[in-house]
Design a protein around this motif. Structure first.
Motif, mmCIF file in Angstrom:
data_model
loop_
_atom_site.group_PDB
_atom_site.id
_atom_site.type_symbol
_atom_site.label_atom_id
_atom_site.label_comp_id
_atom_site.label_asym_id
_atom_site.label_seq_id
_atom_site.Cartn_x
_atom_site.Cartn_y
_atom_site.Cartn_z
ATOM 1 N N ASN A 1 0.568 -1.624 -0.316
ATOM 2 C CA ASN A 1 0.004 -0.551 0.238
ATOM 3 C C ASN A 1 0.903 1.258 -0.157
ATOM 4 O OD1 ASN A 1 -2.066 -1.703 0.243
ATOM 5 N ND2 ASN A 1 -3.004 -1.485 2.198
ATOM 6 N N LYS A 2 2.099 1.192 1.056
ATOM 7 C CA LYS A 2 3.224 2.662 0.540
ATOM 8 C C LYS A 2 3.739 2.512 -0.727
ATOM 9 C CE LYS A 2 6.158 4.301 3.665
ATOM 10 N NZ LYS A 2 7.982 4.106 4.380
ATOM 11 N N ALA A 3 3.122 1.286 -1.132
ATOM 12 C CA ALA A 3 4.742 1.699 -2.639
ATOM 13 C C ALA A 3 3.640 2.269 -3.646
ATOM 14 C CB ALA A 3 5.226 0.483 -2.862
ATOM 15 N N MET A 4 2.542 2.163 -3.871
ATOM 16 C CA MET A 4 1.502 1.676 -4.733
ATOM 17 C C MET A 4 1.283 4.003 -4.393
ATOM 18 S SD MET A 4 1.588 -0.299 -6.227
ATOM 19 C CE MET A 4 0.182 -0.060 -7.732
ATOM 20 N N ALA A 5 1.149 3.483 -3.070
ATOM 21 C CA ALA A 5 0.461 5.505 -3.005
ATOM 22 C C ALA A 5 1.580 6.631 -2.916
ATOM 23 C CB ALA A 5 0.172 5.521 -1.063
ATOM 24 N N LYS A 6 2.752 5.976 -3.224
ATOM 25 C CA LYS A 6 4.037 6.957 -3.699
ATOM 26 C C LYS A 6 3.059 8.314 -4.840
ATOM 27 C CE LYS A 6 8.669 7.309 -4.648
ATOM 28 N NZ LYS A 6 9.938 7.497 -4.592
ATOM 29 N N ALA A 7 3.890 9.654 -4.348
ATOM 30 C CA ALA A 7 3.408 10.622 -5.550
ATOM 31 C C ALA A 7 4.028 10.527 -6.520
ATOM 32 C CB ALA A 7 3.068 11.978 -5.134
ATOM 33 N N GLY A 8 3.744 10.365 -8.218
ATOM 34 C CA GLY A 8 5.493 10.376 -8.811
ATOM 35 C C GLY A 8 5.919 9.202 -8.989
ATOM 36 N N ARG A 9 7.627 9.544 -9.849
ATOM 37 C CA ARG A 9 7.574 7.682 -10.004
ATOM 38 C C ARG A 9 9.059 7.827 -9.470
ATOM 39 N NH1 ARG A 9 7.956 5.657 -14.943
ATOM 40 N NH2 ARG A 9 9.709 5.570 -15.367
ATOM 41 N N ASP A 10 9.255 6.587 -8.961
ATOM 42 C CA ASP A 10 10.538 6.363 -9.027
ATOM 43 C C ASP A 10 11.727 6.816 -9.953
ATOM 44 O OD1 ASP A 10 9.579 4.832 -6.159
ATOM 45 O OD2 ASP A 10 9.470 3.226 -7.237
ATOM 46 N N ARG A 11 12.971 7.010 -9.119
ATOM 47 C CA ARG A 11 13.730 6.885 -11.054
ATOM 48 C C ARG A 11 14.566 5.834 -11.082
ATOM 49 N NH1 ARG A 11 20.060 9.466 -8.617
ATOM 50 N NH2 ARG A 11 20.935 9.406 -10.784
ATOM 51 N N GLY A 12 14.425 5.853 -12.575
ATOM 52 C CA GLY A 12 14.674 5.057 -13.202
ATOM 53 C C GLY A 12 13.054 4.584 -13.911
#
Length: 269
Positions: free
Chosen positions: A91-102
């Protein structure tokens, strides 16, 4: 259809039965650290029981994200803690705003959620249920056990969640393990009705469609961290396919027939 709640007693029972049969030291956090193995990775169900269920089987080595503080309280307690850990982590990973780097696995998962309209039906799974210090466990002396337990847990997940779509996104590093678990040839073959999109410019080795056990619609892509143009094109094409399937599923039966006819006309044009 199973109802996947925050607490799923049937799933917990099935996991507990499997873990009750293994050496209980693998559920001990202190022993795991000494072995340089993570704790077993257990997969919770989709948040929305009525959503289209898409199970993505990755090649993630979560390490700290998988571990739970557990020191011999028994498999039932471990399962409860591990499923809570999995839900919180995902849930934390999916709720992240924007993109991870790469290019990352969770960038793909968030793009998948946008393509299908929600993350409520997504199921985050993994081909191997252990990692080794945040890396592949294949050099561990316990790798045969890791594979055996991983296959047992995957079988439970497929049977219990009954996903509408399965995406194998484990890439090339574990292709041998995937084919051992789910053979694509020989007498034990369980992957049939292979299809690719080579005629549309998608490289044959980048995207396959097939049926697993004659009942699960599956796709195979490279790991989402693959940065080649061919791998990116395959991921984009898969997301478009799944988005189109969602739109078609929302149509009335006669509209679906018309939509399919238009799609075939476009392919022939």
């Amino acid at each position: 259809m199973p109802h996947f709640k925050a607490m799923d007693p049937i799933l917990e029972m099935r996991y507990s039965e499997i873990l009750g049969e293994i050496d209980q030291s693998f559920l001990d956090h202190a022993v795991a650290k000494h072995r340089k193995l993570s704790m077993p990775f257990l997969v919770s169900g989709p948040r929305d029981p009525n959503a289209r269920r898409i199970m993505v089987i990755g090649r993630e080595y979560g390490g700290r994200g998988w571990n739970v503080e557990h020191n011999g309280e028994g498999p039932n307690e471990y399962v409860t803690k591990a499923l809570s850990r999995h839900r919180d982590f995902f849930n934390k990973a999916m709720a992240k705003a924007g993109r991870d780097r790469g290019d990352t696995f969770f960038n793909f998962m968030r793009a998948l959620a946008r393509s299908v309209g929600s993350d409520g039906g997504l199921i985050y799974s993994n081909l191997l249920c252990f990692d080794s210090g945040g890396r592949s466990p294949r050099y561990s002396e316990h790798f045969s056990f890791v594979k055996r337990l991983s296959k047992q847990l995957l079988d439970v997940q497929l049977d219990h969640f009954k996903p509408d779509v399965v995406i194998f996104a484990n890439g090339m590093d574990t292709v041998g393990v995937r084919r051992q678990f789910f053979p694509i040839e020989g007498d034990g073959k369980v992957c049939v009705s292979m299809r690719n999109w080579q005629e549309t410019g998608i490289a044959k080795n980048q995207l396959w469609e097939f049926e697993l056990y004659g009942k699960f619609l599956c796709y195979r892509i490279q790991h989402p961290s693959a940065r080649s143009k061919a791998a990116k094109a395959a991921r984009k094409h898969l997301l478009e396919l799944l988005s189109q399937q969602r739109r078609t599923a929302n149509l009335l039966p006669d509209q679906r027939t018309a939509d399919a006819s238009l799609s075939r006309a476009g392919e022939n044009g």
